[in-house]
Design an enzyme around this catalytic site. Structure first.
Site, PDB file in Angstrom:
ATOM      1  N   ASN A   1       0.803  -1.227   0.000  1.00 18.25           N
ATOM      2  CA  ASN A   1       0.000   0.000   0.000  1.00 18.25           C
ATOM      3  C   ASN A   1       0.835   1.276   0.000  1.00 18.25           C
ATOM      4  OD1 ASN A   1       0.416  -1.196   2.725  1.00 18.25           O
ATOM      5  ND2 ASN A   1      -0.355   0.773   3.413  1.00 18.25           N
TER       6      ASN A   1
ATOM      7  N   GLN B   1      -5.297  -3.900  -1.453  1.00 19.09           N
ATOM      8  CA  GLN B   1      -4.977  -2.887  -2.474  1.00 19.09           C
ATOM      9  C   GLN B   1      -5.189  -3.395  -3.896  1.00 19.09           C
ATOM     10  OE1 GLN B   1      -4.332   0.308  -2.198  1.00 19.09           O
ATOM     11  NE2 GLN B   1      -4.111   0.433   0.018  1.00 19.09           N
TER      12      GLN B   1
ATOM     13  N   SER C   1     -11.618  -4.881   0.829  1.00 20.01           N
ATOM     14  CA  SER C   1     -12.246  -3.785   1.567  1.00 20.01           C
ATOM     15  C   SER C   1     -12.839  -2.817   0.542  1.00 20.01           C
ATOM     16  CB  SER C   1     -11.174  -3.096   2.413  1.00 20.01           C
ATOM     17  OG  SER C   1     -11.742  -2.015   3.096  1.00 20.01           O
TER      18      SER C   1
ATOM     19  N   HIS D   1     -13.935   0.199   0.422  1.00 23.66           N
ATOM     20  CA  HIS D   1     -13.607   1.627   0.251  1.00 23.66           C
ATOM     21  C   HIS D   1     -12.341   1.835  -0.576  1.00 23.66           C
ATOM     22  CE1 HIS D   1     -10.372   2.407   3.381  1.00 23.66           C
ATOM     23  NE2 HIS D   1     -10.828   1.275   3.865  1.00 23.66           N
TER      24      HIS D   1
ATOM     25  N   THR E   1     -25.801  -8.584  12.797  1.00 24.00           N
ATOM     26  CA  THR E   1     -26.702  -8.392  11.656  1.00 24.00           C
ATOM     27  C   THR E   1     -25.932  -7.814  10.473  1.00 24.00           C
ATOM     28  OG1 THR E   1     -28.520  -8.021  13.187  1.00 24.00           O
ATOM     29  CG2 THR E   1     -28.857  -7.261  10.922  1.00 24.00           C
TER      30      THR E   1
ATOM     31  N   CYS F   1      -2.629   5.526   7.510  1.00 25.30           N
ATOM     32  CA  CYS F   1      -2.907   4.872   8.784  1.00 25.30           C
ATOM     33  C   CYS F   1      -1.866   5.262   9.816  1.00 25.30           C
ATOM     34  CB  CYS F   1      -2.888   3.360   8.607  1.00 25.30           C
ATOM     35  SG  CYS F   1      -3.798   2.845   7.175  1.00 25.30           S
TER      36      CYS F   1
END
Ligand code: PLP
Length: 383
Positions: free
Chosen positions: A152, A180, A200, A202, A238, A331
Site C-alpha cells: 500500500n 490494495q 475492503s 472503500h 446483523t 494509517c
C-alpha cells in the site's frame, strides 16, 4: 479552489451509482436478513446475490466468501483463527506488511507464543522468494505465510503464483492481504495455491465499513465475533445490507471496466513519472514503483530532494493548495516513527528527506498532475 485527490490508496471516492443504489436499499430493504418474513427474505436475497457476484469473479463457491466490516477485520480473522483452529505454530511474513497484519502477528507472538519469522525484502521493495523457500525449509512446524499482493505504500507486487507454489511445496497455508488489489487485478482462485484473500470496499470506490474474506472451503475457521449464526456462524452480527450491496456494485463495476481503468490510470502514472523526472531531476523513486512490471499501476512513492528543515513545510504547503497525497501511509499519520515500509528499504540519508505517496484513480486527470508537479517544483526551488 479545485481540490486534487491523489490519496486513493488510503481510500477512494465512492461512485455516485453506488450511493444511489445504497440509498435505495436503505429505503426499501430494511428487513433484518435473518428474519423469515418477506422483509427479511428480500434483504437476504440481496446479500446472497452479492456473495454470488464476488465468488463468480474469483471462480470459487459463494460459500467461500464471508462478509466482514473491513480489511483489518478480515486479516485479523484469518491470522487469529488460523492459529487457534488450524494448528498454526509459525507465521512467516515481511516487515513491509500493513499494520492490520503486522500488529496481529506481534499479538500472536506475544500471547500465543507463535514463532514469527520475517522473510527478506530486497532494497527495491520486492520479497526475496529464495529466502522464503529457505525459511520454510528450516523447520517443519505448521506454518502460515502472510504476504501482501500490492504494497500500500510503495506499490510493489507479489507474484501470487510463485509464492503459492512455494507454500504448497512446504505444505504451508498462504494468506495474502489483497486489500490494495481487489478491483484492480483479476484472481482465478481455483488456479492459485492460496487459502485466504481479503478485500475492503472503500479501496475500490465502494463504501467504508464493509469488506470480505475468501476462505478455501477445505479450511474450517471459528468466529472472532461470537453471537448469532450470521455468515454461517463465522461472523456474528446483523449483516450491513446496504454496505454489502454497495460493495457488490463497486466490485462489479471495477471488474467490468478493469482494462479501461487500468490503461487510463497507468497512463496517468507514466505521465506523472515523465513530468516529475524532468521537473525535479534529483528526485528518487522509492522501491520499484516506477517499473510497471513489478509494481501496481496506481501507486508512486517519491523521495524528494528537500532539506530536513524545509520538509516540515512541504505537507502544509500541499494541503494549503488543496492537494491530498500521503506521507508514508495514512494509517500512520500522527505517528512520529515514520513509515515502517520506507524504514525497511531506504538508506539513512534518504530517510531524512521527505517521501510522498501519490495514488491515482479513474477520477484523476493529467491537468491535476501538471498542477501538483508545478506546486512541488516551485516549493523545491523556493528559498
Ligand atoms: N491492508 C492493506 C494493504 C491496506 O492498504 C489497508 C488499508 O489501508 C488495510 C489492510 C486495512 O483495510 P481497512 O481500512 O478496510 O481496515
Amino acid at each position: 479552489m479545485n481540490k486534487i485527490y491523489f490519496d486513493n490508496a488510503a481510500t477512494t471516492q465512492i461512485d455516485p451509482s453506488v450511493i444511489e443504489l445504497m440509498n435505495g436499499v436503505m429505503s426499501n430493504h430494511y428487513g433484518n436478513p435473518n428474519s423469515t418474513h418477506s422483509f427479511g427474505r428480500s434483504s437476504r436475497t440481496l446479500i446472497e446475490k452479492a456473495r454470488k457476484s464476488i465468488s463468480k469473479e474469483f471462480n470459487v463457491l459463494p460459500a467461500e466468501i464471508f462478509f466482514t466490516s473491513c480489511g483489518t477485520e478480515s486479516d485479523n480473522l484469518v491470522l487469529i483463527s488460523a492459529v487457534r483452529d488450524l494448528g498454526v505454530k509459525r507465521i512467516i511474513t515481511s516487515k513491509i506488511e500493513h499494520k492490520a497484519v503486522l500488529n496481529v502477528v506481534k499479538f500472536l507472538e506475544l500471547n500465543d507464543r507463535i514463532n514469527v519469522e520475517y522473510v527478506k525484502v530486497k532494497a527495491n521493495g520486492l520479497i526475496d522468494y529464495d529466502d522464503l523457500d529457505q525459511v520454510l525449509n528450516t523447520n517443519k512446524q505448521k506454518t502460515l505465510v502472510s504476504l501482501m499482493h500490492v504494497n500500500n505504500e510503495i506499490g510493489s507486487l507479489l507474484d501470487l503464483t510463485t509464492v503459492g507454489d512455494i507454500c504448497k511445496k512446504h505444505d504451508a497455508f498462504f494468506h495474502s492481504d489483497t486489500v490494495q488489489s481487489i478491483g484492480k487485478y483479476k484472481f482465478d482462485l481455483s488456479k492459485l495455491n492460496i487459502d485466504f484473500i481479503v478485500g475492503s470496499a472503500h479501496k475500490f470506490h465502494g463504501p467504508k465499513g464493509i469488506g470480505f474474506v475468501y476462505i478455501n472451503k477445505k479450511l474450517k475457521l471459528n468466529p472472532l465475533l461470537i453471537g448469532g449464526n450470521q455468515e454461517r456462524g463465522l461472523r456474528a452480527g446483523t449483516e450491513s445490507v446496504h454496505n454489502i450491496c454497495g460493495m457488490e456494485l463497486a466490485f462489479i463495476d471495477s471488474y467490468n471496466s478493469i482494462e479501461k481503468n487500468k490503461n487510463y490510470i497507468l497512463d496517468l502514472k507514466n505521465y506523472f513519472i515523465e513530468k516529475i523526472t524532468s521537473s525535479i531531476p534529483l528526485l528518487k523513486f522509492n522501491g520499484i514503483c516506477e517499473d510497471n512490471n513489478y509494481s501496481t499501476y496506481s501507486i508512486l512513492n517519491v523521495c524528494l530532494p528537500v532539506s530536513k528543515d524545509k520538509s516540515v513545510l512541504l505537507e502544509f504547503n500541499l494541503d494549503l493548495k488543496g492537494i491530498a497525497c500521503s506521507r508514508g501511509s495514512a494509517c500512520q499519520s500522527g505517528s512520529n516513527t515514520g513509515s515502517h515500509v520506507l524504514n525497511s528499504i531506504l538508506t539513512k540519508s534518504d530517510l531524512e528527506k521527505p517521501s510522498l505517496r501519490f495514488s491515482f484513480s479513474k477520477y484523476n486527470n493529467k491537468s491535476e498532475i501538471d498542477k501538483v508537479i508545478k506546486v512541488l517544483s516551485d516549493f523545491i526551488n523556493s528559498n
